[in-house]
Write a protein that holds these residues in place. Sequence first.
Motif, PDB file in Angstrom:
ATOM      1  N   CYS A 192      75.239 -31.025 -46.210  1.00 26.04           N
ATOM      2  CA  CYS A 192      76.440 -30.082 -46.698  1.00 26.04           C
ATOM      3  C   CYS A 192      77.567 -30.391 -46.351  1.00 26.04           C
ATOM      4  N   ILE A 193      78.600 -30.486 -46.890  1.00 28.41           N
ATOM      5  CA  ILE A 193      79.949 -30.994 -46.645  1.00 28.41           C
ATOM      6  C   ILE A 193      80.992 -29.997 -47.224  1.00 28.41           C
ATOM      7  N   ALA A 194      81.934 -29.690 -46.646  1.00 30.76           N
ATOM      8  CA  ALA A 194      82.991 -28.945 -47.137  1.00 30.76           C
ATOM      9  C   ALA A 194      84.001 -29.770 -48.160  1.00 30.76           C
ATOM     10  N   ASP A 195      84.328 -28.952 -49.196  1.00 26.61           N
ATOM     11  CA  ASP A 195      85.125 -29.698 -50.376  1.00 26.61           C
ATOM     12  C   ASP A 195      86.207 -30.210 -49.797  1.00 26.61           C
ATOM     13  N   HIS A 196      86.985 -29.800 -48.878  1.00 23.80           N
ATOM     14  CA  HIS A 196      88.441 -30.372 -48.503  1.00 23.80           C
ATOM     15  C   HIS A 196      88.027 -31.613 -47.841  1.00 23.80           C
ATOM     16  N   LEU A 197      86.816 -31.639 -46.953  1.00 27.96           N
ATOM     17  CA  LEU A 197      86.579 -32.973 -46.338  1.00 27.96           C
ATOM     18  C   LEU A 197      86.056 -33.971 -47.301  1.00 27.96           C
TER      19      LEU A 197
END
Length: 295
Positions: free
Chosen positions: A97-102
């Motif tokens: 799971c990865i944050a969208d901004h990243l």
Amino acid sequence: MAYVSPQDKKRHVELGSFIVDYNDVDVLLLENVSDIAPLYPLKPMTTLIAVCSKGRQRLTANNQHIEITEGKALICPPNIQVSGGEHSPDFECSVICIADHLVRGLLRDRIDVWQHAVYINQLNIFTMTPIGREEFKSYFALINSKLHRTNPPAPYDILLALLRALLLELSCMLESANGIHHEQKPSQGKVLFNRFLSLISNSQVKRQPVTVYASHLAITPKYLTMLCLKYSGKTASEWVAQYTVEEIRFFLRSSHLSIKEISARMGFSNMSHFGSYVRKHLGVSPSEYRYNKDL
């Protein structure tokens, strides 16, 4: 970038024999996941990537029935509502799971492929080649080992480089699976469209007039809508509404905020306006949507 610790208990999910916390993290890696559904709801603006190593699982994502089986990858963009379904006893997958901004920051010049396959299509399931599966496993293991390293901790730039490499590999797989053509030098129109979606994604209050977004891009609202129709088949207003509605879904179903607090957070001037907006887009009142899980 925060690593998720099994000892933290702020907000947790039980998966088999271990507990993980995914509050306030940019990256979360999970191995040997036997059921994807308990991971949801994810925090807002988080992309889930799951690769199935064996078995199968059926899920419902935004009222669409899907199935992930051995050798397939699921890429689920931010704020999609996912609920559980039948899964085989031997189902197993790896999840990132990865944050969208990243994601956007790391992909940079390749965001057009990711955007088309993931954000515009809203969901993507594709079959990975045997080589692709092995490469994914290698990246996963290496990133996992770096995240776990504490003495000394892995340098931040190495973690970012590994994550970028993984996302680039997945983008190449998406290109191949979906027949998407990556432009070596995207047109100015495509660049503006990508920037528009990034602006909505990163805005705390997404429900703003198209004129506001257009002014940030230094173009007219009419031209912005023309670009949106050209590259996605949706108008600029439809994109703003889509992001807004998915965030409303998340906060109504997956937060402890009161409806009044959600209304204020989403930028509505009063509860009546918020209620009318929810009825228009979800067909019921905010309280009905919050408590009726069948909707």
